[in-house]
Design an enzyme around this catalytic site. Structure first.
Site, mmCIF file in Angstrom:
data_model
loop_
_atom_site.group_PDB
_atom_site.id
_atom_site.type_symbol
_atom_site.label_atom_id
_atom_site.label_comp_id
_atom_site.label_asym_id
_atom_site.label_seq_id
_atom_site.Cartn_x
_atom_site.Cartn_y
_atom_site.Cartn_z
ATOM 1 C CG ASP A 248 -1.683 1.223 1.438
ATOM 2 O OD1 ASP A 248 -2.386 1.630 0.512
ATOM 3 O OD2 ASP A 248 -1.580 1.814 2.531
ATOM 4 C CG ASP B 100 -1.578 7.759 0.575
ATOM 5 O OD1 ASP B 100 -0.782 8.713 0.542
ATOM 6 O OD2 ASP B 100 -2.300 7.435 -0.378
ATOM 7 C CG ASP C 159 -1.646 2.220 6.610
ATOM 8 O OD1 ASP C 159 -2.238 3.123 7.229
ATOM 9 O OD2 ASP C 159 -1.793 2.033 5.394
#
Length: 300
Positions: A89, A91, A249
């Site tokens: 991922d 961001d 995250d």
């Protein structure tokens, strides 16, 4: 170089007029000389060097190569197994982009004479793509969220964000070193993000990250976005991979990995709102240096 197997290799090298001496340090496997290589080096010799000089230079070179290999092993800087696929991922995983996203989103609200949102509020909106982010911001300030309003606000957001997407953004500590080590170790790397492709490429280019990735899948390329696993499957297919480690995250990233049936490594310093215990990732890490350990224990 070339290798002389058997007794008196330096005497045979001297007789052949060899010009280079090489040393290799590698892991031991069942087949002694076929373990993964850690370090190699060479030393040039000349016609002035006698057999005794070759032997001494060889011993010195072996000590240097072995000491480097031991140090790198102790510091966990070696990828023992290559040919693995790691998809990230963006961001909250590789970059902390909250500041620039917050600024652009408040710019959208300013254009509509609405008050700004707090940083913590925007943090909770990140994860499901720019369209969802903008819609939630409009909802939070009691603005219209019909299709036309959301479409116009999204266009404003992407324009504002793309024009200044790196001012307040930073790369998480250790991320570049980890990407270097994964790439040097032969891993295939990709990006799978709900951020639209154009701003994704802008940010990656601005931070010099594009060079690491063989595929980049943005949130506006397919008909669906994470947590639908189609994006991750698309990234895997682009890398000719039947399996991968997905690194993210957030709750969305965890759901995506589950839906795709792939192991998940949670970066704990991102934008999630749920505890590690609740998310139950296969792996989690606080520092990027720990990611190498995780990749090393994966099956190919």
């Amino acid at each position: 170089l070339p290798a002389f197997i058997g007794a008196r290799p330096y005497h045979r090298a001297f007789e052949r007029g060899v010009k280079l001496i090489g040393a290799t340090s590698h892991y031991v496997t069942e087949v002694l000389d076929e373990g993964p290589i850690i370090e190699q080096d060479i030393d040039r010799i000349s016609h002035r060097d006698q057999v005794e000089d070759l032997i001494q230079k060889g011993r010195d070179l072996e000590r240097i190569v072995l000491s480097k290999a031991v140090r790198w092993h102790i510091e966990n800087r070696i990828l023992i197994y290559a040919n693995k696929t790691v998809i990230f991922d963006l961001d909250g995983t590789l970059i902390d982009s909250l500041g620039d996203i917050h600024a652009a989103l408040n710019g959208v609200l300013h254009l509509r004479n609405a008050p700004p949102l707090a940083l913590a509020t925007v943090r909770g909106f990140i994860g499901k793509g720019s369209a969802n982010l903008v819609m939630r911001a409009l909802q939070a300030q009691d603005l219209a969220v019909d299709d036309a309003s959301c479409s116009a606000a999204l266009a404003d957001f992407l324009r504002l964000y793309s024009a200044d997407s790196a001012k307040l953004t930073s790369i998480f500590d250790g991320a570049i070193d980890a990407l270097d080590r994964l790439q040097d170790g032969g891993c295939r790397l990709g990006i799978c993000t709900n951020k639209p492709l154009a701003p994704t490429k802008i940010v990656l280019d601005q931070f010099g990250l594009t060079r690491f990735f063989d595929t980049i899948v943005g949130g506006d390329q397919l008909a669906s976005r994470k947590p639908d696993p189609t994006m991750l499957f698309h990234a895997m297919a682009s890398l000719d991979a039947k399996s991968c480690l997905f690194v993210g995250d957030s709750e969305i990233d965890r759901e995506t990995a589950i839906a795709a049936g792939q192991p998940f490594a949670l970066f704990t310093k991102g934008y999630r709102n749920t505890s590690v215990e609740m998310l139950k990732p296969e792996y989690y890490f606080n520092e990027y240096s720990e990611l190498i350990d995780i990749v090393n224990v994966l099956d190919k």
